[in-house]
Design a protein around this motif. Sequence first.
Motif, short mmCIF file in Angstrom:
data_model
loop_
_atom_site.label_atom_id
_atom_site.label_comp_id
_atom_site.label_asym_id
_atom_site.label_seq_id
_atom_site.Cartn_x
_atom_site.Cartn_y
_atom_site.Cartn_z
N THR A 1 0.83 -1.20 0.00
CA THR A 1 0.00 0.00 0.00
C THR A 1 0.87 1.25 0.00
N VAL A 2 1.91 1.24 0.83
CA VAL A 2 2.82 2.38 0.89
C VAL A 2 3.48 2.62 -0.46
N ASP A 3 3.96 1.55 -1.09
CA ASP A 3 4.63 1.67 -2.40
C ASP A 3 3.73 2.36 -3.41
N SER A 4 2.45 2.07 -3.37
CA SER A 4 1.52 2.64 -4.35
C SER A 4 1.30 4.13 -4.17
N MET A 5 1.72 4.66 -3.01
CA MET A 5 1.49 6.07 -2.73
C MET A 5 2.76 6.91 -2.73
N LEU A 6 3.92 6.27 -2.92
CA LEU A 6 5.18 7.00 -2.84
C LEU A 6 5.30 8.10 -3.88
N ASN A 7 4.68 7.91 -5.03
CA ASN A 7 4.79 8.90 -6.09
C ASN A 7 4.08 10.20 -5.75
N GLY A 8 3.30 10.17 -4.68
CA GLY A 8 2.54 11.38 -4.31
C GLY A 8 3.20 12.24 -3.26
N ILE A 9 4.42 11.85 -2.83
CA ILE A 9 5.08 12.63 -1.77
C ILE A 9 6.55 12.89 -2.12
N VAL A 10 7.14 13.83 -1.41
CA VAL A 10 8.58 14.05 -1.44
C VAL A 10 9.07 14.07 0.00
N GLY A 11 10.30 13.64 0.20
CA GLY A 11 10.89 13.68 1.53
C GLY A 11 11.64 14.98 1.75
N ILE A 12 11.73 15.39 3.00
CA ILE A 12 12.41 16.63 3.35
C ILE A 12 13.36 16.35 4.51
N ARG A 13 14.61 16.74 4.31
CA ARG A 13 15.61 16.64 5.38
C ARG A 13 16.16 18.04 5.64
N LEU A 14 15.93 18.55 6.85
CA LEU A 14 16.44 19.86 7.25
C LEU A 14 17.61 19.64 8.20
N THR A 15 18.80 20.01 7.76
CA THR A 15 19.98 19.92 8.61
C THR A 15 20.09 21.19 9.43
N VAL A 16 19.96 21.04 10.74
CA VAL A 16 19.85 22.20 11.63
C VAL A 16 21.21 22.85 11.83
N ASP A 17 21.27 24.17 11.63
CA ASP A 17 22.49 24.91 11.96
C ASP A 17 22.27 25.90 13.10
N LYS A 18 21.01 26.06 13.52
CA LYS A 18 20.74 26.95 14.66
C LYS A 18 19.45 26.51 15.34
N LEU A 19 19.54 26.27 16.65
CA LEU A 19 18.37 25.93 17.46
C LEU A 19 18.12 27.05 18.46
N GLU A 20 16.86 27.45 18.60
CA GLU A 20 16.48 28.48 19.57
C GLU A 20 15.32 27.98 20.41
#
Length: 205
Positions: free
Chosen positions: A144-163
């Motif tokens: 089921t997951v495989d059939s839906m992968l084409n509808g999303i993109v992944g996001i990776r945010l590498t943190v350089d500042k935390l407040e």
Amino acid sequence: MYIPKQFKNESQDEIIEFIRNNSFGVLFSQNGDHPTATHLPFIVKETKESITLITHMAKANPQWKTLDGSTALAVFTGPHAYISASWYEEPGTVSTWNYVSAHAHGRVEILKDSQSLKEILKNATDFYEGEFAEPWKFEEHEETVDSMLNGIVGIRLTVDKLEGKWKLNQHHSKERKEKVITQLKKQNAYDSREIAQLMENQMKR
């Protein structure tokens, strides 16, 4: 984020734990002259070298098209409550709002390959289903997951500042804070009782 010195949380560990406990954040970025934002659940990945925030977004959402390689801001909000000046029982005071929040600034990488997307979804599933008596298991629904992968993109945010901003009446006297805590415990609005507990914890430090 504007943070007066008395409200600044200097503990990276405490900020990261806060983000984990309040992981449904808002990702802000700039598209030309226009700010844009999306509400997303984030998973924290921490090593000795880096802190990253992982999430996914609908491919139909145009925000991701301007994110790759750019800087962005993830905002996380926690408990908050209105503080009435009447609770101080003193002249010359004003009402305010107590709250806890964290900002994570960093550079974004867009992920489209199926392996990365599956890893993101599995991490999110394991995190959010972890305490359920009968969790939904990623491994049992891969087709089921495989059939839906084409509808999303992944996001990776590498943190350089935390407040981290913990605004909890730190600039008031012990007597005033105790009066506020007493009143907060009587309230049902907002997150008044959680703020009261956080204020008590702060006073013990």
